[in-house]
Scaffold this motif. Structure first.
Motif, PDB file in Angstrom:
ATOM      1  N   GLY A 138      37.104 -18.393  38.330  1.00  0.00           N
ATOM      2  CA  GLY A 138      35.746 -18.300  37.816  1.00  0.00           C
ATOM      3  C   GLY A 138      34.825 -18.833  38.982  1.00  0.00           C
ATOM      4  N   GLN A 139      33.592 -18.457  38.747  1.00  0.00           N
ATOM      5  CA  GLN A 139      32.698 -18.774  39.991  1.00  0.00           C
ATOM      6  C   GLN A 139      32.151 -20.196  39.765  1.00  0.00           C
ATOM      7  OE1 GLN A 139      29.627 -15.849  39.936  1.00  0.00           O
ATOM      8  NE2 GLN A 139      28.477 -16.937  41.736  1.00  0.00           N
ATOM      9  N   GLY A 140      32.136 -20.877  41.126  1.00  0.00           N
ATOM     10  CA  GLY A 140      31.599 -22.221  41.204  1.00  0.00           C
ATOM     11  C   GLY A 140      30.740 -22.303  42.305  1.00  0.00           C
ATOM     12  N   THR A 145      30.707 -18.719  45.220  1.00  0.00           N
ATOM     13  CA  THR A 145      31.836 -17.636  45.208  1.00  0.00           C
ATOM     14  C   THR A 145      32.753 -18.085  44.081  1.00  0.00           C
ATOM     15  OG1 THR A 145      33.123 -16.142  46.117  1.00  0.00           O
ATOM     16  CG2 THR A 145      33.171 -18.411  47.068  1.00  0.00           C
ATOM     17  N   ASP A 146      33.840 -17.506  44.071  1.00  0.00           N
ATOM     18  CA  ASP A 146      35.161 -17.751  43.288  1.00  0.00           C
ATOM     19  C   ASP A 146      35.376 -19.244  43.619  1.00  0.00           C
ATOM     20  OD1 ASP A 146      35.210 -15.134  42.480  1.00  0.00           O
ATOM     21  OD2 ASP A 146      36.508 -14.525  43.798  1.00  0.00           O
ATOM     22  N   ALA A 147      35.934 -20.063  42.757  1.00  0.00           N
ATOM     23  CA  ALA A 147      36.002 -21.480  42.710  1.00  0.00           C
ATOM     24  C   ALA A 147      37.238 -21.484  43.772  1.00  0.00           C
ATOM     25  CB  ALA A 147      36.336 -22.079  41.639  1.00  0.00           C
ATOM     26  N   SER A 148      38.196 -20.606  43.657  1.00  0.00           N
ATOM     27  CA  SER A 148      39.551 -20.594  44.721  1.00  0.00           C
ATOM     28  C   SER A 148      38.694 -20.559  46.006  1.00  0.00           C
ATOM     29  CB  SER A 148      40.556 -19.716  44.313  1.00  0.00           C
ATOM     30  OG  SER A 148      39.883 -18.416  44.319  1.00  0.00           O
ATOM     31  N   GLU A 191      36.634 -14.716  36.457  1.00  0.00           N
ATOM     32  CA  GLU A 191      36.945 -13.755  37.719  1.00  0.00           C
ATOM     33  C   GLU A 191      38.333 -13.910  37.673  1.00  0.00           C
ATOM     34  OE1 GLU A 191      34.457 -12.776  39.658  1.00  0.00           O
ATOM     35  OE2 GLU A 191      32.880 -13.931  38.664  1.00  0.00           O
ATOM     36  N   PRO A 192      38.823 -12.702  36.912  1.00  0.00           N
ATOM     37  CA  PRO A 192      40.265 -12.506  37.023  1.00  0.00           C
ATOM     38  C   PRO A 192      40.672 -11.594  38.532  1.00  0.00           C
ATOM     39  CG  PRO A 192      39.480 -11.242  35.274  1.00  0.00           C
ATOM     40  CD  PRO A 192      38.291 -12.111  35.887  1.00  0.00           C
TER      41      PRO A 192
END
Ligand SMILES: N[C@@H](CCC(=O)N[C@@H](CS)C(=O)NCC(=O)O)C(=O)O
Lengths: 512, 338
Positions: B124-126, B194-197, B222-223
């Motif tokens: 997911g976006q963070g 952006t994506d949390a990862s 965000e898969p």
């Protein structure tokens, strides 16, 4: 009687298509044409086939869909709810902006450097040579990135401008930060249209005077002080009008009325007595500008409630849409006297000025960034400077070549006639040099315009980045987007070269 | 002469057009390597290591597919792509598959004509902010300058998030993660989103990661997963089931340590079918029976890859969370190998 017999009539043979020079060129052209057509049809059919294989069609409908992304620099209104076509327009305007600014600055730099490179002063001419060679021989992209890096890495952050920080604003009104340069923005007040009208009229007057002076000089040989008169015409009427308007209504006092408080409070005291401060104002007016400045000066938090005109703002104040309103001092007493029911406005201690025909909104620190003023983003500045410096180096060479192309005899003849050096330059050398300078200058302008698509390197949102970047990426319409993009650059280039060619046809040597 | 040239042109155009539609599997096998699109560099997901070899969680998917198809996990040509260039690269055939933390969305699937073969990371976006700003919630970001990678879903989510919360922001568009990092650290933007990862991975490379926090709000789904072009189902199936094999391997306890032993045959028929000692699953997707053994051996099962590249023992330190097996309360659920 003619004894000449007709030459034997040669019959046409197929081999003549190749061996007979009369036909050969025709043959070659026909074959080339056929090959060209074949190649184009092959490209088109290949594209159509490949699109079909990918299951894609060819459709410009995406331009009408919601774009969904935001753009930081917008010269026209745009939100993420606007269409892709609108996003493309924003990009187009940004491209035109940087191309225009770039061409202007490049010309100035180029002319100065070109003339100075011919200077007899060794140091000056060498310095200009270093500039020209340095910028001509290093790729443009490097300059763009270098200037951008310099601007982001070596300038202070907005929060360094806070109290206790080590940065401060230039002249108290220009902030150079790593997010761009913030400069004061003009706000037009009452009487602005008169001011602008006067300015336009003086421009026309300058033009008319110059024409007259020119005619007179042709007819009588007398030379009028064109420069000084133009300068005076440029400034004096506008300044006089400005001060007249300022005198008439700029100093008009405005009272600040507030509801639900005691009379005689200051803004700060009043704000403390209230839960929240809601201020009725008309955005974009000098009154609103001065009011907000005062509010910020008193260090109070407030919400702005926007209205379209003073009548509506007053109504809004009366029905309680807001609890603070500024009115001309003369109106304040009647409003207070007429107030009825629970609505009991009182004047606060502070008063503000109504504002001049032209005021400037200074940038000030908001939460994370500077607010107000005009924000020149680093991406714009880096791209603009790099394009100008780079193209300026080429223009310098063109100008130098143009001047050198005028034979020395012309200068000597002018001196012999007693013309002063600057007149010699303006009346003899430059008009002749122009003929040589303009055609290559056109291609430099075209180069600069097309090079502006390097904007991508610094995240400047030109048309390449909006239509040719994000839009294509979000909609998958590469072919359509790229075609439109190509078409845009083509049209823009043709327009520029058309305009320049028109100018060229006017300055070039008229043969009579 | 005219006629022959025309016919010639027609055949050539037919050939070129035909090539694009031909089976990707054959192309890859003929070429002897797999062209795999990855990011330009996101530590833990896809980045070249000090020896210049590509490494990471997304890279591992490419290697597993190469191992399954070509028998060699190193037979991969990695093509770095940015948020903006990745889809053109895939659509044009420059790459055979894209494995670059790409979000599966409706329009990418149906309008851009791609086929997502699964999800290898549920994200997911963070928002990442410097601690010094004192911001504790994304709702406090009104007026902030935000670094955002162009051509991503995150760019659209950002616009929606600020609009629905009635806040203003100043987007700073950037091309690559490296550029974002440089701009963010120079303070040219207050926030990087952006994506949390991706944020965790980026933060891990900072000099002092603890000076930066990821805000609690996750504003989107965000898969992330690998994808191929629409229209070549055989190739899509190979990529899909290679990913499934990695996930199923973890579920059934097949690891790179015990795989040789298990590949001799076990009394669990599902394991046997995956590893090809029972049934003919490999044949069904146009490969041999050992395909999954090679894919799993390339880097280990899903869990092993996660731990090695982005797990809690790495500087990136991501917890399994949603990315645990369904048996552990996560979302990973491979359909049966049958
Ligand atoms: N998941 C989003 C964003 C993907 C994305 O671009 N992520 C960034 C940051 S996590 C990245 O991978 N950057 C690597 C690069 O710059 O090449 C999408 O598919 O649009």
């Amino acid at each position: 009687m003619s004894t000449l017999s007709e030459p034997p009539k040669e019959s046409f043979r197929l081999s003549m298509l190749i061996y007979d020079t009369r036909y050969r060129s025709l043959t070659i052209q026909t074959v080339a044409m056929i090959l060209l057509v074949l190649m184009i049809s092959w490209l088109v059919s290949n594209t159509v086939q490949n699109l079909e294989n990918l299951g894609k069609d060819f459709d410009f409908g995406f331009l009408g869909q919601r774009a969904g992304y935001d753009i930081n620099q917008r010269l026209v209104e745009y939100t993420s709810q606007s269409t892709h076509a609108r996003a493309a327009l924003v990009g187009i305007l940004n491209t035109i902006l940087v191309a225009f600014l770039g061409c202007a600055l490049a010309t100035i730099l180029g002319v100065i450097a070109g003339v100075l490179r011919l200077s007899k002063n060794w140091l000056v001419s060498r310095l200009m040579a270093v500039y020209v060679e340095g910028f001509r021989n290093v790729p443009l992209l490097l300059w763009i990135i270098a200037i951008f890096a310099l601007m982001t890495e070596s300038t202070p952050m907005p929060r360094d401008f806070r109290e206790g920080g080590d940065a401060s604003m230039l002249f108290g009104s220009i902030a150079i930060s790593n997010r761009g340069v913030y400069v004061p923005a003009p706000v037009w007040g009452e009487g602005a249209s008169l001011l602008i009208g006067v300015f336009v009229i003086s421009l026309i007057a300058i033009w008319a005077f110059r024409r007259y002076a020119h005619r007179r000089q042709e007819a009588t040989g007398d030379i009028l002080p064109v420069f000084r008169v133009s300068l005076a015409l440029f400034f004096i009427p506008v300044l006089l009008t400005y001060f007249a308007i300022a005198f008439a209504n700029g100093r008009t006092e405005q009272a600040i009325l507030a509801t639900g408080g005691e009379a005689g409070l200051t803004l700060t005291e009043y704000a403390e007595s209230q839960e929240s401060l809601n201020v009725c104002l008309i955005p974009g007016t000098t009154t609103a500008l001065n009011l907000e400045k005062t509010l910020r000066g008193a260090d109070v938090r407030y919400n702005a409630v926007p209205f379209n005109d003073e009548g509506q703002a007053l109504e809004g104040f009366q029905v309680g849409d807001c609890n603070v309103l500024s009115v001309p001092a003369t109106q304040s007493d009647p409003i207070i006297a007429e107030a009825e029911g629970g609505f009991a406005p009182v004047p606060l201690v502070e008063t503000i000025r109504r504002g001049n025909a032209l005021e400037f909104e200074q940038p000030y620190l908001g939460g994370f960034n500077f607010d107000g003023g005009i924000h020149l983003r680093n991406s714009l500045i880096a791209l603009w400077l790099a394009l100008s410096l780079y193209t300026g180096a080429f223009i310098a060479e063109i100008v130098r070549g143009g001047i050198l192309s005028v034979s020395k005899g012309q200068t000597e003849a002018a001196y012999a006639l007693g013309l002063r050096p600057n007149r010699t330059m303006n009346l003899v050398i430059l008009p002749q040099a122009m003929r040589v300078i303009i055609p290559p200058l056109i291609s430099q302008y075209l180069n600069l315009t097309k090079n502006s698509s390097l904007a991508i390197a610094v995240g400047y949102m030109d048309v390449r980045s909006t239509l040719g970047g994000i839009t294509i990426n979000q909609t998958g319409r590469e072919l359509e987007g790229m075609l439109l993009l190509g078409l845009f650059y083509l049209v823009l280039s043709l327009l520029i070269s058309g305009a320049m060619n028109f100018y060229n046809s006017r300055v070039k040597l008229k043969e009579r | 002469m005219k006629k022959t040239a025309f016919l010639g042109a027609l055949t050539v155009s037919g050939l070129v057009a035909g090539a694009a539609a031909a089976a990707t599997l054959e192309d890859v096998q003929e070429r002897g390597n797999l062209n795999c699109g990855v990011s330009t560099g996101l530590p833990g997901f896809s980045a070249p290591n000090s020896a210049g070899e590509w490494e990471g969680f997304d890279v591992a998917v490419c290697r597993a597919v190469a191992a399954a198809v070509l028998g060699d996990p190193t037979a991969v040509e990695f093509v770095p792509t940015t948020g903006q260039t990745r889809f053109t690269a895939l659509a044009s055939g420059e790459i055979d598959m894209l494995s670059r933390n790409t979000t599966w969305t409706f329009s990418r699937d149906n309008d851009l004509k791609f086929e997502f073969v699964g999800v290898n990371y549920y994200d997911g976006q963070g928002f990442l902010v410097p601690k010094a700003l004192g911001v504790t919630s994304a709702k406090d970001l009104d007026g902030a300058t935000v670094c955002i990678q162009t051509g991503t879903t995150t760019e659209l989510n950002l616009a929606d998030f600020f609009r629905t919360n009635n806040m203003d922001y100043e987007p700073v568009p950037i091309e690559t993660n490296a550029e974002a990092q440089q701009q963010y650290l120079a303070g040219a933007c207050d926030v990087y989103t952006t994506d949390a990862s991706g944020l965790a991975a980026t933060r891990a490379t900072f000099e002092t990661p603890s000076d930066h926090v990821i805000l609690p709000e996750i504003i989107s789904k965000e898969p992330l997963g690998p994808l191929v072009r629409h229209g070549d189902n055989e190739w899509g199936d190979i990529a899909r089931w290679t990913l499934n094999a990695l996930i199923a391997a973890e579920e059934y306890g097949i690891t790179s340590a015990n795989i040789d032993e298990l590949a001799e045959g076990t009394n669990n028929p599902e394991i046997n079918r995956i590893l090809g000692t029972e049934g003919n699953l490999g044949e069904m997707i146009g490969l041999d029976s050992d395909w999954a053994v090679r894919a799993i051996k390339a880097g280990g099962n899903y869990g092993e890859l996660f731990e090695r590249h982005i797990g809690e023992s790495t500087p990136i330190g991501l917890a399994r969370g949603l990315n645990a097996q369904w048996t552990e309360g996560g979302l990973l659920y491979s359909p049966p190998f049958r």
